[in-house]
Every structure is written in C-alpha cells, then in structure tokens.
Design a protein around this motif. Structure first.
Motif, PDB file in Angstrom:
ATOM      1  N   ASN A 189     -36.513 -42.297  34.518  1.00 45.25           N
ATOM      2  CA  ASN A 189     -37.307 -43.695  34.249  1.00 45.25           C
ATOM      3  C   ASN A 189     -38.505 -43.319  33.372  1.00 45.25           C
ATOM      4  OD1 ASN A 189     -38.936 -45.805  34.438  1.00 45.25           O
ATOM      5  ND2 ASN A 189     -38.764 -46.267  36.826  1.00 45.25           N
ATOM      6  N   PRO A 190     -38.571 -44.019  32.217  1.00 48.71           N
ATOM      7  CA  PRO A 190     -39.752 -43.465  31.095  1.00 48.71           C
ATOM      8  C   PRO A 190     -40.710 -44.242  31.709  1.00 48.71           C
ATOM      9  CG  PRO A 190     -38.159 -44.914  30.226  1.00 48.71           C
ATOM     10  CD  PRO A 190     -37.353 -44.618  31.610  1.00 48.71           C
ATOM     11  N   GLN A 191     -40.965 -44.863  32.802  1.00 48.21           N
ATOM     12  CA  GLN A 191     -42.098 -45.626  33.325  1.00 48.21           C
ATOM     13  C   GLN A 191     -42.767 -45.044  34.399  1.00 48.21           C
ATOM     14  OE1 GLN A 191     -41.747 -47.807  29.958  1.00 48.21           O
ATOM     15  NE2 GLN A 191     -43.567 -47.439  31.227  1.00 48.21           N
ATOM     16  N   LYS A 192     -42.202 -43.545  34.560  1.00 48.83           N
ATOM     17  CA  LYS A 192     -42.973 -42.846  35.757  1.00 48.83           C
ATOM     18  C   LYS A 192     -42.973 -41.432  35.286  1.00 48.83           C
ATOM     19  CE  LYS A 192     -41.069 -45.423  39.709  1.00 48.83           C
ATOM     20  NZ  LYS A 192     -40.137 -45.547  40.942  1.00 48.83           N
ATOM     21  N   LEU A 193     -43.814 -41.109  34.346  1.00 49.56           N
ATOM     22  CA  LEU A 193     -43.763 -39.928  33.502  1.00 49.56           C
ATOM     23  C   LEU A 193     -45.465 -39.429  33.599  1.00 49.56           C
ATOM     24  CD1 LEU A 193     -41.075 -40.052  30.731  1.00 49.56           C
ATOM     25  CD2 LEU A 193     -40.870 -38.994  33.138  1.00 49.56           C
ATOM     26  N   GLY A 194     -45.730 -38.259  34.144  1.00 47.90           N
ATOM     27  CA  GLY A 194     -47.127 -37.916  33.988  1.00 47.90           C
ATOM     28  C   GLY A 194     -47.231 -37.634  32.283  1.00 47.90           C
ATOM     29  N   ILE A 195     -48.704 -38.162  32.049  1.00 49.66           N
ATOM     30  CA  ILE A 195     -48.976 -37.566  30.495  1.00 49.66           C
ATOM     31  C   ILE A 195     -50.579 -37.007  30.457  1.00 49.66           C
ATOM     32  CG2 ILE A 195     -49.531 -40.098  30.144  1.00 49.66           C
ATOM     33  CD1 ILE A 195     -48.604 -39.845  27.419  1.00 49.66           C
ATOM     34  N   LYS A 196     -50.573 -36.057  29.943  1.00 48.34           N
ATOM     35  CA  LYS A 196     -51.881 -35.105  29.758  1.00 48.34           C
ATOM     36  C   LYS A 196     -52.248 -34.870  28.363  1.00 48.34           C
ATOM     37  CE  LYS A 196     -51.520 -33.751  34.771  1.00 48.34           C
ATOM     38  NZ  LYS A 196     -51.835 -32.875  35.768  1.00 48.34           N
ATOM     39  N   LEU A 197     -53.554 -34.588  28.219  1.00 47.97           N
ATOM     40  CA  LEU A 197     -53.945 -33.955  27.085  1.00 47.97           C
ATOM     41  C   LEU A 197     -55.152 -33.109  27.063  1.00 47.97           C
ATOM     42  CD1 LEU A 197     -54.119 -35.291  23.296  1.00 47.97           C
ATOM     43  CD2 LEU A 197     -56.171 -34.393  24.623  1.00 47.97           C
ATOM     44  N   TRP A 198     -55.112 -32.112  26.710  1.00 48.12           N
ATOM     45  CA  TRP A 198     -56.291 -31.211  26.792  1.00 48.12           C
ATOM     46  C   TRP A 198     -56.706 -30.586  25.166  1.00 48.12           C
ATOM     47  CZ3 TRP A 198     -51.866 -30.519  29.446  1.00 48.12           C
ATOM     48  CH2 TRP A 198     -52.110 -30.215  30.849  1.00 48.12           C
ATOM     49  N   VAL A 199     -58.021 -30.661  25.167  1.00 47.73           N
ATOM     50  CA  VAL A 199     -58.589 -30.133  23.877  1.00 47.73           C
ATOM     51  C   VAL A 199     -59.280 -28.835  24.210  1.00 47.73           C
ATOM     52  CG1 VAL A 199     -60.520 -30.447  22.066  1.00 47.73           C
ATOM     53  CG2 VAL A 199     -59.144 -32.269  23.040  1.00 47.73           C
ATOM     54  N   ASN A 200     -59.031 -27.700  23.624  1.00 46.95           N
ATOM     55  CA  ASN A 200     -58.945 -26.381  24.149  1.00 46.95           C
ATOM     56  C   ASN A 200     -58.279 -26.356  25.575  1.00 46.95           C
ATOM     57  OD1 ASN A 200     -59.785 -25.737  21.361  1.00 46.95           O
ATOM     58  ND2 ASN A 200     -62.005 -26.922  21.919  1.00 46.95           N
ATOM     59  N   ASP A 201     -59.357 -25.833  26.460  1.00 47.07           N
ATOM     60  CA  ASP A 201     -59.080 -25.724  27.895  1.00 47.07           C
ATOM     61  C   ASP A 201     -59.576 -26.893  28.760  1.00 47.07           C
ATOM     62  OD1 ASP A 201     -57.510 -23.630  27.479  1.00 47.07           O
ATOM     63  OD2 ASP A 201     -59.487 -22.191  27.526  1.00 47.07           O
ATOM     64  N   THR A 202     -60.143 -28.124  28.056  1.00 50.06           N
ATOM     65  CA  THR A 202     -60.788 -29.159  28.882  1.00 50.06           C
ATOM     66  C   THR A 202     -59.809 -30.315  28.843  1.00 50.06           C
ATOM     67  OG1 THR A 202     -62.958 -28.423  28.236  1.00 50.06           O
ATOM     68  CG2 THR A 202     -62.545 -30.764  28.971  1.00 50.06           C
ATOM     69  N   ILE A 203     -59.337 -30.828  29.873  1.00 50.07           N
ATOM     70  CA  ILE A 203     -58.532 -31.940  30.163  1.00 50.07           C
ATOM     71  C   ILE A 203     -59.151 -33.205  29.649  1.00 50.07           C
ATOM     72  CG2 ILE A 203     -58.619 -32.443  32.452  1.00 50.07           C
ATOM     73  CD1 ILE A 203     -55.913 -33.110  32.575  1.00 50.07           C
ATOM     74  N   LYS A 204     -58.700 -33.888  28.714  1.00 45.94           N
ATOM     75  CA  LYS A 204     -59.181 -35.304  28.209  1.00 45.94           C
ATOM     76  C   LYS A 204     -58.410 -36.554  28.713  1.00 45.94           C
ATOM     77  CE  LYS A 204     -62.561 -33.067  25.710  1.00 45.94           C
ATOM     78  NZ  LYS A 204     -64.002 -33.165  25.958  1.00 45.94           N
ATOM     79  N   GLN A 205     -57.352 -36.504  28.877  1.00 44.52           N
ATOM     80  CA  GLN A 205     -56.506 -37.503  29.162  1.00 44.52           C
ATOM     81  C   GLN A 205     -55.564 -37.082  30.462  1.00 44.52           C
ATOM     82  OE1 GLN A 205     -55.191 -38.551  25.081  1.00 44.52           O
ATOM     83  NE2 GLN A 205     -55.498 -40.535  25.769  1.00 44.52           N
ATOM     84  N   ASP A 206     -55.537 -38.220  31.363  1.00 48.80           N
ATOM     85  CA  ASP A 206     -54.575 -37.601  32.564  1.00 48.80           C
ATOM     86  C   ASP A 206     -53.965 -39.025  33.252  1.00 48.80           C
ATOM     87  OD1 ASP A 206     -53.271 -36.618  34.796  1.00 48.80           O
ATOM     88  OD2 ASP A 206     -55.223 -35.594  35.544  1.00 48.80           O
ATOM     89  N   SER A 207     -52.951 -39.365  33.004  1.00 43.74           N
ATOM     90  CA  SER A 207     -52.413 -40.712  33.373  1.00 43.74           C
ATOM     91  C   SER A 207     -50.904 -40.701  33.534  1.00 43.74           C
ATOM     92  CB  SER A 207     -52.688 -41.750  32.295  1.00 43.74           C
ATOM     93  OG  SER A 207     -52.504 -42.906  32.645  1.00 43.74           O
ATOM     94  N   ASN A 208     -50.272 -41.812  33.700  1.00 43.40           N
ATOM     95  CA  ASN A 208     -48.974 -41.969  33.909  1.00 43.40           C
ATOM     96  C   ASN A 208     -48.395 -43.082  33.143  1.00 43.40           C
ATOM     97  OD1 ASN A 208     -46.340 -42.760  35.491  1.00 43.40           O
ATOM     98  ND2 ASN A 208     -46.799 -41.090  36.383  1.00 43.40           N
TER      99      ASN A 208
END
Length: 308
Positions: free
Chosen positions: A225-244
C-alpha cells in the motif's frame, strides 16, 4: 524485504540496468539473458513481460555463475535515464499546505476535495536528476535551497484517461526523491501579486542537480500500500521531516488518474507525490556546502546526497 531492486549503475560501458539481489548487483541484461534489457527505460517499455522475467531472474540469482559485486561499492545513477517527464505534486500534505500558507502570510486553503479541486502538479526537468551518494552542486544564483522528501512512482504502462480504481496498475515501482527548491528564485518581486507572471517555476525547481533520486526502483508488487509508508528526511544528523504517505491530500491513484486525463503518461515517467511539513523555508534554514541529506521511505530504503 523486496524481491529485487532495479537500478542504473555506472559500468565501463556506460550506464547499465542492474538488479540488486541480497545486496549484490548483477547486470540486468546478463542475468535475464535479454540483451534488450541494457537500460532501465528499455525494461520499463517492456514492463508487462519484464516484471515476470526480472522476478524469475532475481529468484535464480543466488545460483548464477555470473559476476556480481556488492551494491555498496557500485556507483548508482538516477534509476531512469531519462524519463520524458517528472510530474511533481504541489502542497499535497495537509501539514505542509498549512506550513506554506503561514510562510506566505495567507489563510490555509480548504480541503481541495470539498471545493471540487483536482490534484495540482508542476514539471521538473528530468536531466536535473542525480543519483544516490552523488554530490549536489548548489546553484550560485540561490541562497535558499530547500529540501523536500518525496515518494516517487515510476510509470510502467502507457496511461491515458485511466479510471481511479485502475490507476495503481500502471505503476511499475517506487523510488525516493529529494525535490530540491530554490525558495528565493520562485518569485519575480518586481511584479505585482495579481499578475500570472509573478512566479518562476523553472528558476525555483529546475536548476542543475535539483532532483536527487534513487537509489533504485522497488517493484510495485513488493509495496502492498503506497499510502501507508513512513517518510523521513535528515539534514546531517538532525531529523527535519517525519511523516507518513497516508497524510497525502490527493493519494497516488488520484494523482495518476488526473494527470492521465490531461496528458498521456509513458513508461519511465515519474510522479513525485508531494512532501510533508518540515521544509527549511518554515524555519528559514537552508542547505549549505558540506551538508548531507538523507531521505528514507519505508520499504524502499535511503537516498543520501552531499551538498557542495
């Protein structure tokens, strides 16, 4: 775990299609014994047959006597070289839509479904793509390059006027993108807000290296299900985006169906499905030389790039 991953890798003969099985990289044409599968775009153009051929070849890879190498030691290029188009969904997560409204000093828009709006996309130049672990050259014209983690869907069948309930059947697989934006190049400040010529989408979205993408394509059959995937982004070691991906306003099926009502989609075309809240513009934080971004999408993997 995915059955295989489809990549474009750098070889002595130039870019080649590869299959990654158990962290080992095999040449796709050699493993499948199909010389026509030398490029990922050629594979996608034959996707109705290729998806079964690749799965069968991957299952037999462990017994193959073909030469392989650890994928970690390979140079991975953008998975598709080159799609005819990359369609990018704008403001497609509720939290990001509210975030951008605050940034622009305007009231949040209502749910587009409630006022009869359809998905909204812009186009990114396909040759702005760079692969996993590639260095991104920050453009001299901008001092405000922003990150945007996105799920990418790769088209595997020619698609025109696709019904909503059939839309996901046109997806060959999924990848990851960091849809970079030059926030200070998006407006032509000399013009009034009322003019349709205020916005510069090419300057904001289509500079060189503006679309890190990869590291590979995971076949759609491996993503339930492509609508039930965690998605995150870090810049260096700091998480900036954390969603689904479940927080999208318009899901992938809605996006693909709508796009196909306006223009024919072709194998290898990519739909970038939007980014969640946490972009740098909200905090006036932007990428600088030496920064490293990492984008993770559940079931697909990690895309890493360094800024220079």
């Amino acid at each position: 775990m995915s059955s295989y991953k489809l990549v474009t890798y750098r070889s002595e003969k130039g870019p080649r299609a590869g299959l990654v099985v158990d962290e080992k990289l095999f040449d796709a044409a050699a493993l499948t014994r199909k010389a026509a599968y030398a490029r990922v775009l050629d594979i996608l153009n034959d996707w109705a047959s290729a998806k079964g051929i690749l799965k069968k070849a991957a299952a037999a890879a462990s017994k193959s006597r073909l030469k392989s190498r650890p994928v970690a030691k390979a140079t991975l290029l953008p998975p598709v070289m080159w799609p005819s188009a990359i369609y990018c969904a704008g403001a497609n997560y509720t939290d990001h839509m509210m975030e951008m409204a605050r940034l622009q000093g305007i009231p949040p828009a209502p749910d587009p479904h409630e006022v009869g709006l359809k998905p909204w996309h812009f186009i990114k130049a396909s040759r702005t793509c760079v692969g996993d672990k590639a260095t991104v050259r920050l453009p001299k014209a901008s001092n405000a390059i922003d990150w945007e983690a996105e799920l990418g869907a790769v088209i595997g069948r020619k698609a025109k006027d696709v019904p909503l309930d059939k839309a996901l059947g046109y997806v060959a697989g999924y990848t990851i993108a960091n849809e970079l934006s030059a926030r200070d190049l998006g407006r032509r400040n000399q013009l009034p807000d009322s003019t349709p010529f205020k916005w510069d989408w090419v300057g904001q979205k289509c500079f060189d290296d503006a679309c890190p993408i990869g590291p590979w394509i995971v076949p759609a059959s491996d993503i339930k299900n492509p609508q039930k995937l965690g998605i995150k982004l870090w810049v260096n070691d700091t998480i900036k985006q954390d969603s689904n991906t479940g927080d999208m306003i318009f899901n992938l099926a809605e996006q693909l169906s709508h796009l196909s009502s306006r223009i024919t989609l072709y194998p290898g075309d990519i739909i970038l499905t939007g980014t969640p809240a946490g972009v740098g513009a909200a905090r006036k934080e932007f990428l600088k030389p030496g920064d490293t971004t990492r984008v993770w999408v559940e079931g697909i993997g990690m895309l890493t790039n360094r800024m220079a």
